[in-house]
Design an enzyme around this catalytic site. Structure first.
Site, short mmCIF file in Angstrom:
data_model
loop_
_atom_site.label_atom_id
_atom_site.label_comp_id
_atom_site.label_asym_id
_atom_site.label_seq_id
_atom_site.Cartn_x
_atom_site.Cartn_y
_atom_site.Cartn_z
N ASP A 1 27.02 34.18 7.12
CA ASP A 1 25.58 34.16 6.88
C ASP A 1 25.12 32.72 6.77
OD1 ASP A 1 26.46 33.29 4.41
OD2 ASP A 1 25.30 34.73 3.25
N LYS B 1 27.33 40.02 11.83
CA LYS B 1 27.40 39.72 10.40
C LYS B 1 27.35 41.00 9.57
CE LYS B 1 24.07 39.01 7.65
NZ LYS B 1 22.83 38.59 6.95
#
Length: 219
Positions: free
Chosen positions: A139, A121
């Protein structure tokens, strides 16, 4: 799951809702962005920005972070969750930057993910925001929205969510769609009380319809 066609139509609606969505972590360069994203794990962007407002004035370079005792750095970010572990990762990351990358943030996913505290991420965010490379970071907001809307299955992991979204959304839109999905999850389809009653996607959202029916029963 809904079809790719329907999913893209829903993502287009979200794009119209948040046309100006962008990264809300305050930073002036790739190094600051990487530190900010590392700090943002299990923490709000607003809190990170409050901390980095002072942190980035005190520490400008990897050397700056390494020239203080770990206890000092911990105190600097104490208000952020997991601050002890994050302090250690920041110093490990800075050591790697100096030892392997001439003090600069690398510009490939593989090299970024070799840094302490940097996962898929974080690497996607840095590649997208700092280096303008199409990437779609997943996320908690992106994952929740994708699953609620039926774009992904509830059992899918974050890698499967990313793969599905990247398969649906044109590559040139990945970075922008990432921020728009975050804004939709952060300000509209929020975790505890999503705004289903005013959502333009309610008609196609089975999760939203379930919530609205449940509310009617309770009324």
């Amino acid at each position: 799951m809904i079809s790719k066609k329907k999913a893209l139509e829903m993502i287009d609606v979200i794009a119209d809702m948040f046309p100006d969505a962008q990264c809300e972590l305050k930073h002036d360069n790739a190094f600051e962005l990487t530190i900010a994203v590392l700090l943002s794990a299990q923490c709000t962007d607003n809190l990170v920005n409050k901390v980095t407002r002072t942190l980035f004035k005190k520490y400008k370079t990897p050397e700056d972070y390494l020239n203080v005792d770990i206890e000092v750095l911990q105190e600097d970010i104490r208000s952020i969750g997991l601050y002890r572990n994050k302090s250690k990762n920041i110093q490990k990351l800075c050591r790697s930057l100096l030892d392997k990358f001439d003090g600069h943030i690398p510009q490939t996913h593989k090299e970024l993910e070799s840094l302490a505290g940097v996962g898929r991420k974080t690497a996607n965010v840095v590649m997208s925001v700092a280096f303008d490379e199409p990437s779609l970071a997943v996320d908690t907001h992106v994952e929740r929205v994708s699953k609620r809307l039926g774009i992904n299955r509830w059992k899918d992991n974050v890698t499967q969510v990313e793969d599905r979204l990247c398969d649906i959304i044109p590559r040139e839109r990945w970075s922008k769609s990432h921020h728009q999905l975050i804004f939709f999850g952060r300000y509209h389809c929020i975790a505890r009380k999503p705004k289903c009653d005013i959502c333009p996607l309610l008609e196609d959202c089975r999760e939203g319809q379930k919530r609205m029916k449940a509310q009617l029963k309770e009324a």
